[in-house]
Each structure stands twice: as structure tokens, then as C-alpha cells.
Design an enzyme around this catalytic site. Structure first.
Site, PDB file in Angstrom:
ATOM      1  N   ARG B 273      34.386   6.543  90.537  1.00 49.33           N
ATOM      2  CA  ARG B 273      33.905   6.067  91.712  1.00 49.33           C
ATOM      3  C   ARG B 273      32.906   7.092  92.247  1.00 49.33           C
ATOM      4  O   ARG B 273      33.169   8.109  92.812  1.00 49.33           O
ATOM      5  CB  ARG B 273      35.135   5.853  92.810  1.00 49.33           C
ATOM      6  CG  ARG B 273      34.535   5.412  93.997  1.00 49.33           C
ATOM      7  CD  ARG B 273      35.774   5.180  95.006  1.00 49.33           C
ATOM      8  NE  ARG B 273      35.893   6.351  95.584  1.00 49.33           N
ATOM      9  CZ  ARG B 273      36.700   7.376  95.860  1.00 49.33           C
ATOM     10  NH1 ARG B 273      37.991   6.476  95.949  1.00 49.33           N
ATOM     11  NH2 ARG B 273      36.773   8.276  96.690  1.00 49.33           N
ATOM     12  N   HIS B 277      35.452   6.362  99.093  1.00 43.18           N
ATOM     13  CA  HIS B 277      36.408   5.323  99.015  1.00 43.18           C
ATOM     14  C   HIS B 277      35.636   4.114  99.698  1.00 43.18           C
ATOM     15  O   HIS B 277      35.657   3.093  99.330  1.00 43.18           O
ATOM     16  CB  HIS B 277      37.630   5.763  99.606  1.00 43.18           C
ATOM     17  CG  HIS B 277      38.493   4.289  99.965  1.00 43.18           C
ATOM     18  ND1 HIS B 277      38.993   3.669  98.728  1.00 43.18           N
ATOM     19  CD2 HIS B 277      39.173   3.843 100.953  1.00 43.18           C
ATOM     20  CE1 HIS B 277      39.591   2.709  99.280  1.00 43.18           C
ATOM     21  NE2 HIS B 277      39.698   2.654 100.577  1.00 43.18           N
ATOM     22  N   TYR B 286      38.338  16.089  98.838  1.00 48.53           N
ATOM     23  CA  TYR B 286      39.496  15.816  97.699  1.00 48.53           C
ATOM     24  C   TYR B 286      38.664  16.065  96.342  1.00 48.53           C
ATOM     25  O   TYR B 286      39.399  15.771  95.502  1.00 48.53           O
ATOM     26  CB  TYR B 286      40.041  14.779  97.678  1.00 48.53           C
ATOM     27  CG  TYR B 286      39.471  13.214  98.004  1.00 48.53           C
ATOM     28  CD1 TYR B 286      39.006  12.643  96.733  1.00 48.53           C
ATOM     29  CD2 TYR B 286      39.105  12.721  99.241  1.00 48.53           C
ATOM     30  CE1 TYR B 286      38.390  11.412  97.130  1.00 48.53           C
ATOM     31  CE2 TYR B 286      38.659  11.391  99.378  1.00 48.53           C
ATOM     32  CZ  TYR B 286      37.991  10.838  98.145  1.00 48.53           C
ATOM     33  OH  TYR B 286      37.420   9.724  98.260  1.00 48.53           O
TER      34      TYR B 286
HETATM   35  C1  LIG Z   1      49.845  -2.556  99.929  1.00 48.23           C
HETATM   36  C2  LIG Z   1      48.674  -1.274 100.353  1.00 48.23           C
HETATM   37  N1  LIG Z   1      49.079   0.017 100.627  1.00 48.23           N
HETATM   38  C3  LIG Z   1      48.114   0.708 100.958  1.00 48.23           C
HETATM   39  C4  LIG Z   1      46.781   0.355 101.475  1.00 48.23           C
HETATM   40  C5  LIG Z   1      45.756   1.193 101.802  1.00 48.23           C
HETATM   41  N2  LIG Z   1      44.873   1.547 100.598  1.00 48.23           N
HETATM   42  C6  LIG Z   1      43.590   0.635 100.539  1.00 48.23           C
HETATM   43  S1  LIG Z   1      42.831   1.441  99.214  1.00 48.23           S
HETATM   44  C7  LIG Z   1      43.930   2.248  98.795  1.00 48.23           C
HETATM   45  C8  LIG Z   1      43.620   3.074  97.408  1.00 48.23           C
HETATM   46  C9  LIG Z   1      43.483   2.157  96.351  1.00 48.23           C
HETATM   47  O1  LIG Z   1      43.147   2.903  95.185  1.00 48.23           O
HETATM   48  P1  LIG Z   1      43.152   2.029  93.788  1.00 48.23           P
HETATM   49  O2  LIG Z   1      44.118   1.314  93.539  1.00 48.23           O
HETATM   50  O3  LIG Z   1      42.925   3.078  92.986  1.00 48.23           O
HETATM   51  O4  LIG Z   1      41.713   1.284  93.849  1.00 48.23           O
HETATM   52  P2  LIG Z   1      40.035   1.799  94.366  1.00 48.23           P
HETATM   53  O5  LIG Z   1      40.264   1.890  95.881  1.00 48.23           O
HETATM   54  O6  LIG Z   1      40.047   3.123  93.585  1.00 48.23           O
HETATM   55  O7  LIG Z   1      39.538   0.785  93.831  1.00 48.23           O
HETATM   56  C10 LIG Z   1      44.920   2.371  99.607  1.00 48.23           C
HETATM   57  C11 LIG Z   1      46.064   3.161  99.781  1.00 48.23           C
HETATM   58  C12 LIG Z   1      46.476  -1.164 100.710  1.00 48.23           C
HETATM   59  N3  LIG Z   1      45.364  -1.733 101.016  1.00 48.23           N
HETATM   60  N4  LIG Z   1      47.619  -1.862 100.401  1.00 48.23           N
END
Ligand SMILES: Cc1ncc(C[n+]2csc(CCOP(=O)(O)OP(=O)(O)O)c2C)c(N)n1
Lengths: 343, 386
Positions: B273, B277, B286
Site C-alpha cells: 500500500r 490507510h 508505523y
Molecule cells: C470487523 C472490523 N473490525 C475493525 C475494522 C476497522 N478497520 C478498518 S480497516 C482495518 C484494517 C484492515 O486491514 P486489511 O484487512 O489488511 O485491509 P487493508 O486496509 O490493508 O486493505 C481495520 C482494523 C473493521 N472495518 N471491521
């Protein structure tokens, strides 16, 4: 422990005694026979016919693809049902026991309840989630929860709970036919309650959302549903000796809520007690009492009282009779309705 | 000691269903040690030039879309945008590998995949702008709503694919999830269901290194996320997520496998990425810039450009043309997003239930009165009238 008293049923010529469990099974069967898009899925629903045997015979009659034993994973079951409904099926999910539905709450609250709204009507989810609920069967922990307040607090869900053999059939048929998700709460201690019922000519399917007066009376209204209906009917009979003529309203549907029937009854009687098994604090009774007060304030002779389970985690089987509201507690509340005398 | 030698083991052996074949050799399920690559390798010679050029144009458009959407957040036109810059190869391949009747189940980061599948770029952004939860009709494009709770869309994909197969339809569902999402229970339940049901599903993990701030090493102890497949009895595939040709090929094989009725596949694309975020996140807390820079050398557009120019399939003119086409798309998006959306507050009550409840009718009437009062007040207000 409060035992299930006889519940009213249709008294037709062909009627024989049938249990609520049989009526529920019949409703599933008839729905599946009528509409090929109806699919039943859950843990042990196939070969075993469910731990309460509600789905008995469905896999045999309709095949494994229509009545499916799933892996043991409630979020997976309900999540898969969402996808099935997205593709035009009508899944009927069985949660094995009330407290085992909790792993699926994320799917329920975040998707099942919201998909219609989120997609502005483009994607309704006609899912029925059958949940055996409530106590009185001597179950160990996690087998007796009354979880209706959680479901009621989630807009987008219908919450339905039958108390009679007729309603078990009619309301389940209506729930499966509904284009909205329905949480269908089955009072498990009434599964084996019997009533005269005719499977060949079942009562007409009741629409969801209408309460019914099970017993007319003039001095006060008992507002109740599901497992507490027989308790209230019994209390009403016992109260006659005390000079009370009690009306008993069976809600049948908690969402949508039939304000009209409830308020009309309370306006007639001027007094009301809400009776349910689930904990009182933050429970359905608070909502119902508030609605009644808002609509009937000038007709009320006394505050709306609640008779509910204690605000405790559901007790172990040997103590549950102390927790469940029984006839005496209802009568005690009725006595307290003589408000003027006290104040 | 083998299973047979265990005392009483025979009693525990399940009765296999008729079609059940014991997995005697799990090796074919295991992912390769290194992510599969096409660009810059001998495998590139077999790639269809027309496909490579198509992927290239879409990558350039995608990058421009990400940049434009991020700019819209700065202008206050978009509440939030999770950029997929650096991950475009995954997004584009996911969209292009599907047939029209197939379904895409995106996560919140996969706006680009939805747009590449043909969704109106503005409709794809209404969730993030904040005027609607889903801008589009999922059935029209066969794209499920962009999913915010992590991994919860995965069991939906399984259920839909299963339902389609029961109906005898030729439909494959491709479900996208991030590396963090693979830790959620729904991920595991979905994979298990899909394998048991042999559902025509492809699970596509974009491992971009981080779940917000948490690196992969704190997310899993598995050798790779693709390795997780084997425990469910499905193949796992590891692919270079910045190599659009490789992702397209690996996803394509998984989709064909599903279409042939051979069941689900788990594909892990290793990518990075490049942005934070979302626009609201501070990535410097981080991760270090040198890591980002190292990945810049492995940029998906550069990889494809090098391949195409090296083989004489693309020249400076072609590069400029792709960029210009992307700019035109971005200008259109910008212009349309600059118009204020018109929203009817009464629509709050329209799609809660098929039939409005009495309670909602009462509440709608109350809002109507409030809105009328607001309207009257504005009529009385000379400032407002001007
Ligand atoms: C069930 C749930 N818990 C927490 C969140 C908050 N949250 C949004 S994105 C994220 C990280 C997700 O990381 P990843 O699965 O690696 O996807 P990326 O953002 O890297 O595409 C979190 C913890 C959420 N959306 N859903």
C-alpha cells in the site's frame, strides 16, 4: 417451574391434538413444497431433523440441497444465507439454541438488517432466522436465553414469536413469505404444548404485526407474548377469585409493534402489566410500558407495571423456577394495580 | 504412528459421503515458495499482447482515479478515501478476470475493482462521500456493496455462488479481502463452507503489508496467507500482486477451476500500500520511507511499461495517450463530484422494510412537519430568499 398450560387452538371438525413443534415442521414443509426457492440450513437440520426435530423429514423429502447440514459455524451459516438471498433464494436458518446465535450477530446486525436500506431497496433479504428461545426446559447455561431485546433494538428486522399451535404455523408461513428478514423466536418450552389443530386445513396465515386479545376482561390488561402467554392465561383464571376480570393480549410480533390493539385494550381497562421472561432492565417491557403510557396516560389508573425475569445471567436449571415469572408474580403485580388505595 | 495404529482410531473414522475422495497427497494444494511472476520472466512471452495493453491502460486509469479521489478528500468533496495506489494490478485483474454473469465481492478498499468492472465512478464513491451506503444496484453490475466490516462479505460470496450452482447457473464469485481480514472468524468460516460445499468461489487476499498500522508479522504466524488454504482442503496460490499479468493469470486459473466445478481457491497477492490507510491516517507512525521507496522500484505500472516497451508493444505516444485518456476520466469525475448531491430526508424511512411500519409512518410524519417548518422559516427569512 411454570409448566405449559393448554394453549388455545382451532376447534375444527378434523382437528386432532398437535404440538407446536409439529406445526412448525409442517409450516416449513408447506413453504418448501410451495416455493422451490425456500431452503433450510443449519446445524443438524438434515439427517437428524434438528435437535428439536422441527426439520424432521425435510432432507428426505426435498434433498440435501434444500435442507442442508452446514458446518458448525453460525456466522458462516447466516453469512452464506445472505449470499443465497442475494441470488434469489429464501433461506430459513435454524440457530440451534438462543445463545448460540450470538456468533452470527455481526452478520445479522451489519448485513441482514441493513441490506435493503443500504441498497435503497434493490436488494431485500428474505431470510428467516428461527431461534428456539427462553427457559423452563431445565437447560444448562446458554440454552435458555431470552434474546428478544437485542433483536428488537436492531431496525430492519422483524421479530415474531408465536405462543399457540395455530400461530406457530401461520406466523412461520408468513415469515418465510416475507420479503424482509424475520427473527422467528420459538418458545422452546411450548414446543410440546398441544392444541387441537388440523394439518390438512391449517388456520389461514396470519399477517405479521398484529396482536390478538386471547381473553377479554374489564379490570386490567396483561400484555405478553411467547412462553409467558400460558402463564398469563392461568393467572387470569386464578384472578377471577380475587374479583379481577383480566384481559390478556398476545403480542405475537414485537417488531412491528401493534400499538393499536394494545392501546385500545389498556384504554378499556385502565390498567396494564407487561409480562415476559427476559430480564426487565433494558428489556422489552420497558419499551412496551413507555409506549402504553404515551398513548393511554389519561386512561391509566395506575402505572404500567412489569413482571420480568431478574436482571441476572440466566440461572442454572435447579434455580430457574425462582427466576421465571410465574402465576403468583403476575397476580402480585395485579394486586399492586390498586394504585389509588396505596397512594 | 499412522491414524490406523491409534487405539480405537477406527471408531473415529468418518463415513465418507459418496463423492468424497481422501486427500492422499496435499502437495498440489501448497502454494509455491515464491510469488508467481510473469512480467520480466520467460512466461511473459506467452502472454497475449492485447491483454497486456488492456491491463496497462486500466492500470494507468486506476492510478489516476486513486489520485483524483484522494484530491477530492482534500477539497472536502469526499469524506474519506482508502487509496489502492500500488495495488492497482490486483484491482484491475480482479475486475477483468470475471465474466459478465460473475459476481465481485469487494472490500471498502476495492472501489477501483468496481469501477474497472464497469461501475459509474461517481456511483462507486457515494458510500465514501457519505450520501448513500451503496450508490448502486448490486444486481445490475453483479458487484456486492463495498463492504466495511472486515471479511463479512466472504460468506456472502460463498452463499451466492452456492445458490447459483444449485440453480444450475454458470456463475463464479470472486471475493476480495485484506491481509488483516484473514484473521477474522468470517474468513475461516467462509473458506470452510466453500470447500465443503465445493462452491465456485475465489478468495483473493491483497496482502499489502499492513492492517492500518499492524504489519503482517503481527497478524499471522503462517508461512504465507496462501498456506491457510490447505487446512480447508483447497489450493493456495501465491502471486506477485504488482505484476498485473501474473495476477490475471493466477486469478483466471482459479476462476476457471471454480467454473469447472472443482471448488474454491485461495489466492494471495503480495503487494504494497503506497499511500496511508486512508487520507485520515498518518503512515509515518508505523513505517519508514525507505520501505516505501523500495516498493516504488517494483511499481505495477512501471513493470508493465518496461515489458511492453521492451517488446515494442508500447512507445512514447502510447504512454502519453494512456495518460491523456486517464486525465479525461479524472476531469469528468472531478466535475461531477463538484456538484452537491441532492438528497431527500424523507428517504430515511423508505427502505427499512418492504412495508412501512406504523411506528415508522409516525416518525416520518414528524420529520415532514419539521422539514415544512424549516422551509417556512427560510421563506420568512429575507437573507435566505436572496
Ligand atoms: C470487523 C472490523 N473490525 C475493525 C475494522 C476497522 N478497520 C478498518 S480497516 C482495518 C484494517 C484492515 O486491514 P486489511 O484487512 O489488511 O485491509 P487493508 O486496509 O490493508 O486493505 C481495520 C482494523 C473493521 N472495518 N471491521
Amino acid at each position: 417451574m411454570t409448566t405449559a398450560a393448554a394453549v388455545p387452538g382451532t376447534q375444527s371438525g378434523k382437528a386432532k391434538p398437535a404440538t407446536m413443534a409439529q406445526a412448525l415442521g409442517r409450516a416449513l414443509r408447506d413453504s418448501m413444497a410451495e416455493d422451490p426457492s425456500v431452503h433450510v440450513l443449519g446445524e443438524d437440520v438434515g439427517t437428524l431433523g434438528g435437535v428439536f426435530r422441527i426439520t424432521d423429514g425435510l432432507a428426505k423429502e426435498f434433498g440435501d440441497d434444500r435442507c442442508t447440514d452446514t458446518p458448525l459455524a453460525e456466522a458462516g451459516i447466516l453469512g452464506a444465507a445472505v449470499g443465497m438471498a442475494m441470488y434469489g433464494l429464501r433461506p430459513v436458518v435454524e440457530m440451534q439454541f438462543d445463545a448460540f446465535a450470538y456468533p452470527a450477530f455481526e452478520q445479522l446486525i451489519s448485513h441482514v438488517a441493513k441490506m435493503r436500506n443500504r441498497t435503497r431497496g434493490a436488494m431485500p433479504l428474505p431470510i428467516t432466522v428461527r431461534v428456539p428461545y427462553g427457559g423452563g426446559i431445565g437447560g444448562v447455561e446458554h440454552h435458555s436465553d431470552s434474546s428478544e431485546a437485542y433483536y428488537m433494538a436492531t431496525p430492519g428486522l422483524h421479530v415474531v414469536t408465536p405462543a399457540t399451535v395455530d400461530d406457530a404455523y401461520g406466523l412461520l408461513r408468513a415469515s418465510i413469505a416475507s420479503d424482509d428478514p424475520v427473527i422467528f423466536l420459538e418458545p422452546k418450552r411450548l414446543y410440546w404444548s398441544k392444541a387441537a389443530w388440523s394439518p390438512e386445513a391449517p388456520a389461514p396465515v396470519e399477517p405479521i404485526g398484529r396482536a390478538v386479545v386471547r381473553r377479554s376482561g374489564r379490570s386490567a390488561t396483561l400484555i405478553t407474548y411467547g412462553p409467558s402467554l400460558p402463564v398469563c392465561l392461568e393467572a387470569a383464571e386464578a384472578a377471577v377469585a380475587e374479583g379481577w376480570d383480566l384481559e390478556v393480549v398476545d403480542l405475537r410480533s414485537l417488531v412491528p409493534f401493534d400499538d393499536e390493539t394494545v392501546a385500545a385494550s389498556v384504554r378499556r381497562t385502565g390498567r396494564a402489566v407487561v409480562v415476559h421472561e427476559s430480564s426487565g432492565f433494558g428489556g422489552p417491557g420497558g419499551e412496551i410500558a413507555a409506549r402504553v403510557t404515551e398513548r393511554c396516560f389519561h386512561h391509566l389508573e395506575a402505572p404500567v407495571l412489569r413482571v420480568a425475569g431478574f436482571d441476572i445471567p440466566y440461572p442454572a436449571p435447579m434455580l430457574e423456577r425462582h427466576h421465571l415469572p410465574g402465576v403468583d408474580r403476575v397476580l402480585d403485580a395485579v394486586a399492586r394495580l390498586q394504585w389509588e388505595a396505596d397512594s | 504412528m499412522t491414524v490406523q495404529e491409534l487405539p480405537g482410531a477406527a471408531a473415529y473414522r468418518p463415513t465418507p459421503p459418496p463423492a468424497w475422495k481422501p486427500l492422499t497427497d496435499p502437495a498440489p494444494l501448497l502454494p509455491d515458495a515464491e510469488p508467481y511472476r510473469v512480467l520480466g520472466t520467460d512466461a511473459a512471452a506467452d502472454a497475449d499482447p492485447a491483454l497486456l495493453l488492456r491491463l496497462y491502460t486500466e492500470l494507468v486509469r486506476g492510478r489516476r482515479y486513486n489520485a483524483q479521489a484522494t484530491a477530492l478528500t482534500k477539497q472536502g468533496r469526499l469524506a474519506v478515501y482508502p487509496s489502492s495506489t500500488g495495488q492497482e494490478a490486483c484491482e484491475i485483474a480482479a475486475a477483468l478476470v470475471l465474466e459478465e454473469q460473475d459476481w465481485l465481492f469487494p472490500s471498502y478498499r476495492d472501489t477501483l475493482a468496481a469501477v474497472a468492472r464497469g461501475l459509474d465512478p461517481v456511483e462507486a464513491l457515494t458510500l465514501l462521500r457519505g450520501d448513500r451506503h451503496t450508490g448502486y444496484d448490486p444486481r445490475e453490475h453483479r458487484i456486492a456493496p463495498l463492504c466495511t466490516p472486515l471479511a463479512t462479505q466472504l460468506p456472502h460470496a460463498v452463499g451466492l455462488a452456492h445458490a447459483a450452482r444449485l440453480k444450475g447457473d454458470d456463475v463464479v464469485a470472486l471475493a476480495m479481502v485484506g491481509d488483516g481480514g484473514t484473521s477474522e472468524g468470517d474468513f475461516h468460516e467462509a473458506l470452510n463452507f466453500a470447500a465443503v460445499w465445493r462452491a465456485p468461489v475465489v478468495f483473493f487476499v491483497q496482502n499489502n503489508g499492513f492492517a492500518i498500522s499492524v504489519p503482517l508479522a503481527k497478524q499471522t504466524a503462517a508461512p504465507s496467507l496462501a498456506h491457510k488454504a490447505i487446512g480447508y482442503g483447497m489450493p493456495g496460490r501465491l502471486v506477485d500482486g504488482n505484476d498485473a499479468a501474473a495476477v490475471h493469470q493466477v486469478l483466471g486459473e482459479a476462476v476457471s477451476r471454480a467454473r469447472r466445478g472443482e471448488g474454491p481457491t485461495l489466492v494471495e497477492a503480495v503487494t504494497y500500500r503506497m499511500e496511508a490507510h486512508t487520507n485520515a491516517d498518518d503512515a509515518t507512525r508505523y513505517r519508514v520511507d525507505s520501505e516505501v521507496e523500495a516498493w516504488r522500484a517494483h511499481d505495477p505500472i512501471r513493470l508493465m511499461e518496461r515489458e511492453l516497451t521492451g517488446r515494442g508493444l508500447l512507445d512514447e505516444g502510447g504512454i502519453v495517450a494512456a495518460k491523456e485518456a486517464a486525465d479525461v476520466m479524472a476531469a469528468g469525475l472531478r466535475e461531477r463530484m463538484n456538484a452537491d448531491p441532492v438528497l431527500d430526508p424523507m428517504s430515511l424511512f423508505t427502505h427499512v422494510y418492504a412495508e412501512q411500519t406504523e411506528q415508522l409512518r409516525e416518525q416520518a410524519a414528524r420529520l415532514r412537519v419539521e422539514l415544512d417548518a424549516e422551509h417556512d422559516q427560510h421563506d420568512d427569512d429575507p437573507e435566505e430568499r436572496r
